[in-house]
Design an enzyme around this catalytic site. Sequence first.
Site, PDB file in Angstrom:
ATOM      1  N   ILE A  43      -0.656  -1.760   7.646  1.00 31.30           N
ATOM      2  CA  ILE A  43      -1.694  -1.612   8.682  1.00 31.30           C
ATOM      3  C   ILE A  43      -3.034  -1.529   7.967  1.00 31.30           C
ATOM      4  O   ILE A  43      -3.334  -0.525   7.296  1.00 31.30           O
ATOM      5  CB  ILE A  43      -1.519  -0.336   9.534  1.00 31.30           C
ATOM      6  CG1 ILE A  43      -0.149  -0.317  10.230  1.00 31.30           C
ATOM      7  CG2 ILE A  43      -2.648  -0.254  10.580  1.00 31.30           C
ATOM      8  CD1 ILE A  43       0.064   0.899  11.136  1.00 31.30           C
ATOM      9  N   ASP A  44      -3.829  -2.562   8.061  1.00 27.34           N
ATOM     10  CA  ASP A  44      -5.194  -2.457   7.558  1.00 27.34           C
ATOM     11  C   ASP A  44      -6.031  -2.020   8.752  1.00 27.34           C
ATOM     12  O   ASP A  44      -6.058  -2.688   9.788  1.00 27.34           O
ATOM     13  CB  ASP A  44      -5.693  -3.785   6.972  1.00 27.34           C
ATOM     14  CG  ASP A  44      -6.993  -3.549   6.207  1.00 27.34           C
ATOM     15  OD1 ASP A  44      -7.052  -2.577   5.440  1.00 27.34           O
ATOM     16  OD2 ASP A  44      -7.957  -4.321   6.403  1.00 27.34           O
ATOM     17  N   ASP A 103      -5.796  -4.864   0.733  1.00 28.99           N
ATOM     18  CA  ASP A 103      -6.759  -5.041   1.828  1.00 28.99           C
ATOM     19  C   ASP A 103      -7.336  -6.459   1.830  1.00 28.99           C
ATOM     20  O   ASP A 103      -7.795  -6.931   2.868  1.00 28.99           O
ATOM     21  CB  ASP A 103      -7.938  -4.056   1.684  1.00 28.99           C
ATOM     22  CG  ASP A 103      -7.509  -2.592   1.746  1.00 28.99           C
ATOM     23  OD1 ASP A 103      -6.699  -2.266   2.617  1.00 28.99           O
ATOM     24  OD2 ASP A 103      -7.989  -1.789   0.922  1.00 28.99           O
ATOM     25  N   ASP A 151      -0.503  -5.106   3.085  1.00 27.52           N
ATOM     26  CA  ASP A 151      -0.989  -3.881   3.727  1.00 27.52           C
ATOM     27  C   ASP A 151      -0.342  -3.826   5.113  1.00 27.52           C
ATOM     28  O   ASP A 151      -0.624  -4.672   5.965  1.00 27.52           O
ATOM     29  CB  ASP A 151      -2.516  -3.898   3.857  1.00 27.52           C
ATOM     30  CG  ASP A 151      -3.056  -2.551   4.311  1.00 27.52           C
ATOM     31  OD1 ASP A 151      -2.256  -1.698   4.725  1.00 27.52           O
ATOM     32  OD2 ASP A 151      -4.291  -2.363   4.250  1.00 27.52           O
ATOM     33  N   THR A 197      -5.978   1.705   9.332  1.00 27.46           N
ATOM     34  CA  THR A 197      -5.153   2.851   9.756  1.00 27.46           C
ATOM     35  C   THR A 197      -5.970   3.841  10.589  1.00 27.46           C
ATOM     36  O   THR A 197      -5.468   4.397  11.575  1.00 27.46           O
ATOM     37  CB  THR A 197      -4.539   3.548   8.522  1.00 27.46           C
ATOM     38  OG1 THR A 197      -3.744   2.586   7.832  1.00 27.46           O
ATOM     39  CG2 THR A 197      -3.663   4.731   8.902  1.00 27.46           C
ATOM     40  N   GLU A 238       0.821  -1.213   0.000  1.00 31.23           N
ATOM     41  CA  GLU A 238       0.000   0.000   0.000  1.00 31.23           C
ATOM     42  C   GLU A 238       0.853   1.261   0.000  1.00 31.23           C
ATOM     43  O   GLU A 238       0.599   2.190  -0.760  1.00 31.23           O
ATOM     44  CB  GLU A 238      -0.931   0.009   1.228  1.00 31.23           C
ATOM     45  CG  GLU A 238      -1.754   1.285   1.283  1.00 31.23           C
ATOM     46  CD  GLU A 238      -2.871   1.279   2.315  1.00 31.23           C
ATOM     47  OE1 GLU A 238      -2.786   0.538   3.302  1.00 31.23           O
ATOM     48  OE2 GLU A 238      -3.839   2.041   2.111  1.00 31.23           O
TER      49      GLU A 238
HETATM   50  C1  IPD Z   1      -8.910   0.551   4.655  1.00 27.88           C
HETATM   51  C2  IPD Z   1      -9.678  -0.395   5.542  1.00 27.88           C
HETATM   52  C3  IPD Z   1     -11.133  -0.010   5.590  1.00 27.88           C
HETATM   53  C4  IPD Z   1     -11.740   0.052   4.214  1.00 27.88           C
HETATM   54  C5  IPD Z   1     -10.941   0.947   3.298  1.00 27.88           C
HETATM   55  C6  IPD Z   1      -9.484   0.511   3.279  1.00 27.88           C
HETATM   56  P1  IPD Z   1      -6.356   1.011   5.277  1.00 27.88           P
HETATM   57  O1  IPD Z   1      -7.557   0.162   4.579  1.00 27.88           O
HETATM   58  O2  IPD Z   1      -9.585  -1.718   5.066  1.00 27.88           O
HETATM   59  O3  IPD Z   1     -11.885  -0.958   6.302  1.00 27.88           O
HETATM   60  O4  IPD Z   1     -13.045   0.544   4.311  1.00 27.88           O
HETATM   61  O5  IPD Z   1     -11.496   0.853   2.010  1.00 27.88           O
HETATM   62  O6  IPD Z   1      -8.762   1.360   2.422  1.00 27.88           O
HETATM   63  O7  IPD Z   1      -6.322   2.334   4.574  1.00 27.88           O
HETATM   64  O8  IPD Z   1      -6.684   1.148   6.701  1.00 27.88           O
HETATM   65  O9  IPD Z   1      -5.157   0.192   4.970  1.00 27.88           O
END
Ligand code: IPD
Length: 305
Positions: A97-98, A248, A95, A100, A75
């Site tokens: 940190i999923d 993700d 990813d 964030t 990411e």
């Molecule tokens: C996000 C999370 C979130 C989702 C977003 C993602 P991130 O990833 O997975 O649940 O709704 O579409 O982008 O930005 O925290 O790595």
Amino acid sequence: SQSVLTEYLDFSIDLAKQAGAMIKEGVDKRMAGSGSIMAKYSNPSDMVTETDQAVEAFVKEKISAAYPSHKFIGEETFAAGEKPSFTDEPTWIVDPIDGTTNFIHGYPFVAISIGLTINKVPVVGVIYNPLLNELYSAADGQGAFLNQTTKLPLFDTNAIAPLKDLSECLVMTEMGSDRSSAVISRKIDAIHNLVASKEDPGVRSVIQNAVGTQVHSIRSTGSAALNLCCVAKGVADIFWEIGCWEWDVCAAVVILREAGGIVLDGLVPGDKEVNIFCRRYLGIRPTGDRESQLNIARKFWSVVP
Ligand code: IPD
């Protein structure tokens, strides 16, 4: 072969635990009032922290030291402008940190997600939430596990009735970080159709073809990866999101598939496993009965405007 996949899986588990320790430390620091937050793509809802960047740099380095010929899609590397093409070569899709936004708030659904594709098929997936100490892992043909010992789903698929109707489902979805009105209206309209009364579906008359299906309810963890893990566990029935990214979902696709669930295109009806780059995902929980899963998917697509 299976033994190579086991090696990649063990490597990923070890790496996820090390990355998880960095994430945990980052959350502790934030709770103590330090650590910076930056907005990505000038969108204030799409954030990145120094921990996202440090974890991704660490993981990328470890992967390239262990497997110099493998490709990497992450990411933060992507956000920094590196847009590698997706090939048949072994490709790690990460990813750091999923969740964030959760990381920033200390809301405890935060995970590192490490996926591996070979011949463009996701074959290894590890997702670790260091705040709840939950590690989800799977490799192609080897099943999916919580904390390496508890097999997923958490229930016996033979003991539970197949999915019959949307009205029996707990649905996970997210607001996401794409706040363009086209994406948000579609999500809100879909949520309306899912939640509205069956008897009085047209109450919000701005929605064309409003269909109340009165699902049990809607849930969000704030992490697409952890939402899909809830579906793999069987504690939720459906995950649907448009706008999230391959990093993700890559690891979670393996975990859900190995648990006996399916992941399909979030908007386009069809029974083929999803292309992880399509940015629209529909996951259905394990049932032991693929036809009932496809039937629920068809009902779901008919609800999305
Ligand atoms: C996000 C999370 C979130 C989702 C977003 C993602 P991130 O990833 O997975 O649940 O709704 O579409 O982008 O930005 O925290 O790595």
